[in-house]
Design a protein around this motif. Structure first.
Motif, mmCIF file in Angstrom:
data_model
loop_
_atom_site.group_PDB
_atom_site.id
_atom_site.type_symbol
_atom_site.label_atom_id
_atom_site.label_comp_id
_atom_site.label_asym_id
_atom_site.label_seq_id
_atom_site.Cartn_x
_atom_site.Cartn_y
_atom_site.Cartn_z
ATOM 1 N N GLN A 5 0.822 -1.208 0.000
ATOM 2 C CA GLN A 5 0.000 0.000 0.000
ATOM 3 C C GLN A 5 0.859 1.263 0.000
ATOM 4 O OE1 GLN A 5 -3.213 -0.237 3.001
ATOM 5 N NE2 GLN A 5 -2.735 -2.414 3.171
ATOM 6 N N VAL A 6 1.915 1.247 0.798
ATOM 7 C CA VAL A 6 2.812 2.409 0.859
ATOM 8 C C VAL A 6 3.471 2.645 -0.496
ATOM 9 C CG1 VAL A 6 4.937 3.313 1.875
ATOM 10 C CG2 VAL A 6 3.239 2.184 3.326
ATOM 11 N N ILE A 7 3.953 1.567 -1.114
ATOM 12 C CA ILE A 7 4.642 1.696 -2.404
ATOM 13 C C ILE A 7 3.692 2.216 -3.478
ATOM 14 C CG2 ILE A 7 5.709 0.363 -4.265
ATOM 15 C CD1 ILE A 7 6.954 -1.387 -2.033
ATOM 16 N N ALA A 8 2.432 1.771 -3.446
ATOM 17 C CA ALA A 8 1.457 2.263 -4.417
ATOM 18 C C ALA A 8 1.277 3.774 -4.280
ATOM 19 C CB ALA A 8 0.126 1.542 -4.228
ATOM 20 N N CYS A 9 1.204 4.256 -3.047
ATOM 21 C CA CYS A 9 1.061 5.709 -2.824
ATOM 22 C C CYS A 9 2.288 6.474 -3.305
ATOM 23 C CB CYS A 9 0.826 5.974 -1.336
ATOM 24 S SG CYS A 9 -0.753 5.384 -0.709
ATOM 25 N N ILE A 10 3.473 5.954 -3.004
ATOM 26 C CA ILE A 10 4.703 6.605 -3.455
ATOM 27 C C ILE A 10 4.762 6.651 -4.981
ATOM 28 C CG2 ILE A 10 7.228 6.484 -3.480
ATOM 29 C CD1 ILE A 10 7.107 5.176 -0.734
ATOM 30 N N SER A 11 4.302 5.579 -5.638
ATOM 31 C CA SER A 11 4.337 5.518 -7.098
ATOM 32 C C SER A 11 3.516 6.635 -7.719
ATOM 33 C CB SER A 11 3.815 4.156 -7.582
ATOM 34 O OG SER A 11 4.620 3.107 -7.115
ATOM 35 N N VAL A 12 2.314 6.845 -7.202
ATOM 36 C CA VAL A 12 1.439 7.899 -7.730
ATOM 37 C C VAL A 12 2.093 9.268 -7.567
ATOM 38 C CG1 VAL A 12 -0.773 9.070 -7.432
ATOM 39 C CG2 VAL A 12 -0.672 6.581 -7.337
ATOM 40 N N LEU A 13 2.666 9.513 -6.410
ATOM 41 C CA LEU A 13 3.274 10.816 -6.128
ATOM 42 C C LEU A 13 4.507 11.076 -6.990
ATOM 43 C CD1 LEU A 13 2.976 10.874 -2.227
ATOM 44 C CD2 LEU A 13 1.601 12.148 -3.880
ATOM 45 N N THR A 14 5.373 10.070 -7.145
ATOM 46 C CA THR A 14 6.599 10.280 -7.916
ATOM 47 C C THR A 14 6.310 10.457 -9.407
ATOM 48 O OG1 THR A 14 6.942 7.863 -8.013
ATOM 49 C CG2 THR A 14 8.116 9.085 -6.299
ATOM 50 N N VAL A 15 5.337 9.723 -9.927
ATOM 51 C CA VAL A 15 4.972 9.888 -11.343
ATOM 52 C C VAL A 15 4.453 11.296 -11.595
ATOM 53 C CG1 VAL A 15 3.343 9.186 -13.135
ATOM 54 C CG2 VAL A 15 4.551 7.449 -11.812
ATOM 55 N N ALA A 16 3.530 11.747 -10.749
ATOM 56 C CA ALA A 16 2.960 13.086 -10.915
ATOM 57 C C ALA A 16 4.034 14.164 -10.810
ATOM 58 C CB ALA A 16 1.872 13.312 -9.864
ATOM 59 N N ALA A 17 4.923 14.039 -9.825
ATOM 60 C CA ALA A 17 5.968 15.046 -9.627
ATOM 61 C C ALA A 17 6.943 15.065 -10.795
ATOM 62 C CB ALA A 17 6.716 14.763 -8.325
ATOM 63 N N SER A 18 7.335 13.892 -11.285
ATOM 64 C CA SER A 18 8.294 13.827 -12.381
ATOM 65 C C SER A 18 7.735 14.465 -13.654
ATOM 66 C CB SER A 18 8.686 12.368 -12.648
ATOM 67 O OG SER A 18 9.627 12.286 -13.696
ATOM 68 N N LEU A 19 6.473 14.208 -13.940
ATOM 69 C CA LEU A 19 5.869 14.776 -15.143
ATOM 70 C C LEU A 19 5.734 16.291 -15.036
ATOM 71 C CD1 LEU A 19 3.066 12.141 -15.894
ATOM 72 C CD2 LEU A 19 5.181 12.525 -17.185
ATOM 73 N N MET A 20 5.327 16.778 -13.870
ATOM 74 C CA MET A 20 5.124 18.218 -13.705
ATOM 75 C C MET A 20 6.440 18.993 -13.683
ATOM 76 S SD MET A 20 1.937 18.665 -11.025
ATOM 77 C CE MET A 20 2.739 17.765 -9.703
ATOM 78 N N LEU A 21 7.487 18.370 -13.186
ATOM 79 C CA LEU A 21 8.749 19.086 -12.972
ATOM 80 C C LEU A 21 9.813 18.758 -14.014
ATOM 81 C CD1 LEU A 21 8.992 18.686 -9.081
ATOM 82 C CD2 LEU A 21 8.196 20.678 -10.369
ATOM 83 N N THR A 22 9.450 18.087 -15.099
ATOM 84 C CA THR A 22 10.440 17.671 -16.094
ATOM 85 C C THR A 22 11.283 18.842 -16.593
ATOM 86 O OG1 THR A 22 9.253 15.712 -16.874
ATOM 87 C CG2 THR A 22 10.753 16.756 -18.421
ATOM 88 N N LYS A 23 10.648 19.880 -17.101
ATOM 89 C CA LYS A 23 11.407 21.003 -17.668
ATOM 90 C C LYS A 23 12.259 21.722 -16.625
ATOM 91 C CE LYS A 23 8.665 21.979 -21.794
ATOM 92 N NZ LYS A 23 7.897 22.989 -22.559
ATOM 93 N N PRO A 24 11.706 22.047 -15.441
ATOM 94 C CA PRO A 24 12.559 22.690 -14.434
ATOM 95 C C PRO A 24 13.750 21.829 -14.025
ATOM 96 C CG PRO A 24 10.253 22.960 -13.861
ATOM 97 C CD PRO A 24 10.297 22.009 -15.014
#
Length: 451
Positions: free
Chosen positions: A319-338
């Protein structure tokens, strides 16, 4: 057993996170200051020097692979003995394995100096990049023994319920590394050798702290007159071989990425790969840190045959890993250019390559966490063979297949897609293995011996 209150408490998310959060912060911070190394090098020296760091990575991964094998495998063996109430024997084995690390480190340092010139000379690199490679690695190898000790003491501090101390050492080492990066590169103009020395000194903080901490008899684990038990060394090597395989094949795959990028794009492609690897490494460090944190719990409860607690740790972990996965994917996509712009300006051809590559490679973050945990779980359960199969398949077999086939079909985009597709294939294998071997470890018997 002294100082083991953490293992005796009920298995709840809160208590699991007491083990895991310090190691998550630690691994995230370690990956962060590795990124800072790249930041200083790319901005104060240039992208050729950044490429050189990537080109030396396979050789550095060899050092990491051996230390990781001894650390993760040894920790599993020793904490299992602690769970079996064989405390004195565990301390003897702990001291023996630390001495093995020192001997291995000296050997690898000498071997590295003898081989590096020939290795880089055969890569057909430009004179500048080849010079950076030799300069960086020659300084890095000086710290081989402290690096091995750092990797081991990090896990043994966690196993000894000193995760906070391990975190403090890592943060201190990281801050020192970043400060010295600025002093050596911007102040003393030492070039890429300054970056290597700063990294080595940062790693040495945990090594020195570990020598002090484990010399005290109050510690759950502490140095004691070692006993030569080759069976223990063999068990540590076997249990940790999956983590060693992961580190080794990571180096091999890095070389493949470099060769493929040289073929399709040139040295700019290697710099782009380096930036994306920093981003993926940073995101993956959340999963690695969590797996390191809960591994001693899994080993202890398995040794204690407490199937209720064992099952609960595994269930909550998914369950913890599933939550981390969602957060890291979203952050990586939003922050790619910066993120990419920190390493390369938009007018640099490396920038466009890295932005596209990172967006595609981010897909892999949906699967990486589960694969890392599955391999780490079987290591903690003292099943190094299954763990090695998972790690080797994920990091080498599947990556080799995708790295060969996808670029032939899709070109450069195929190189970026290789990682997500390989991780998806590994996830299928991890699920199959978990279902097959779950009964062996009594996970279905959890209700018989509830926490």
């Amino acid at each position: 057993m002294e100082n083991q209150n953490g293992y005796l408490k009920p298995v709840t998310l809160k208590n699991i996170l007491k083990f895991a959060i310090p190691t998550i912060v630690m691994t995230v911070f370690m990956s962060f200051y590795t990124m800072v190394d790249g930041l200083f090098v790319s901005n104060l020296i240039g992208t050729d020097a950044l490429s050189a760091i990537n080109l030396t990575a396979p050789l550095i991964q060899l050092v990491t692979a051996v230390s990781t094998m001894l650390a993760t495998g040894g920790s599993a063996v020793i904490m299992k003995k602690m769970g079996e109430q064989k405390r004195e024997e565990a301390k003897e084995d702990f001291t023996f394995l630390i001495l093995v690390n020192v001997v291995v480190g000296i050997f690898m340092c000498v071997l590295g100096y003898l081989a590096m010139d020939q290795i880089f000379a055969g890569m057909n690199l430009s004179a500048d990049v080849e010079g950076y490679c030799v300069e960086y690695l020659s300084r890095y190898l000086v710290f081989t023994v402290p690096i091995l000790l750092m990797n081991n003491f990090t896990l043994y501090m966690i196993a000894s319920e000193k995760a906070t101390l391990s975190l403090v050492c890592s943060v201190t080492g990281g801050v020192l590394n970043m400060a010295l990066d600025y002093v050596f590169l911007a102040g003393f103009n030492m070039g890429i050798s300054g970056a290597a020395i700063a990294t080595g000194l940062g790693y040495s903080v945990t090594a020195v702290a570990g020598l002090v901490v484990f010399s005290r008899k109050k510690s759950l684990l502490h140095f004691k007159k070692p006993v030569l038990r080759m069976k223990v060394l063999a068990s540590a090597a076997t249990n940790g071989c999956s983590e060693m395989a992961t580190a080794l094949v990571t180096g091999i795959i890095t070389m493949m990425f470099n060769w493929t990028m040289l073929y399709y794009v040139g040295e700019d492609g290697i710099a782009a790969v380096t930036i994306i690897m920093y981003v993926l490494m940073f995101a993956s460090s959340f999963y690695t840190g969590y797996s390191y944190g809960v591994a001693p719990m899994i080993s202890f409860y398995y040794g204690e045959q407490n199937y209720g607690k064992l099952k609960k740790v595994v269930s909550v972990s998914f369950q913890v890993i599933a939550c981390i996965s969602v957060l890291t994917v979203a952050a990586s996509l939003m922050l790619t250019k910066p993120l990419v712009s920190v390493f390369a300006r938009p007018d640099n051809p490396v920038y466009g390559l890295a932005v596209t590559g990172n967006r595609i490679c981010t897909i892999a973050l949906c699967f990486i966490g589960f694969n890392i945990f599955a391999s780490g779980m079987f290591t903690a359960l003292s099943n190094g063979v299954v763990s090695a199969v998972l790690a080797f398949s994920r990091s080498f077999v599947f990556m080799l297949i995708t790295m060969i086939l996808l670029p032939l079909i899709l070109g450069v985009n195929g190189i970026w897609l290789a990682t997500p597709v390989a991780e998806l294939m590994a996830l299928a294998l991890s699920g199959f293995v978990f279902l097959k071997y779950g009964k062996r470890y009594g996970l279905e018997k959890a209700e018989r011996k509830a926490a």
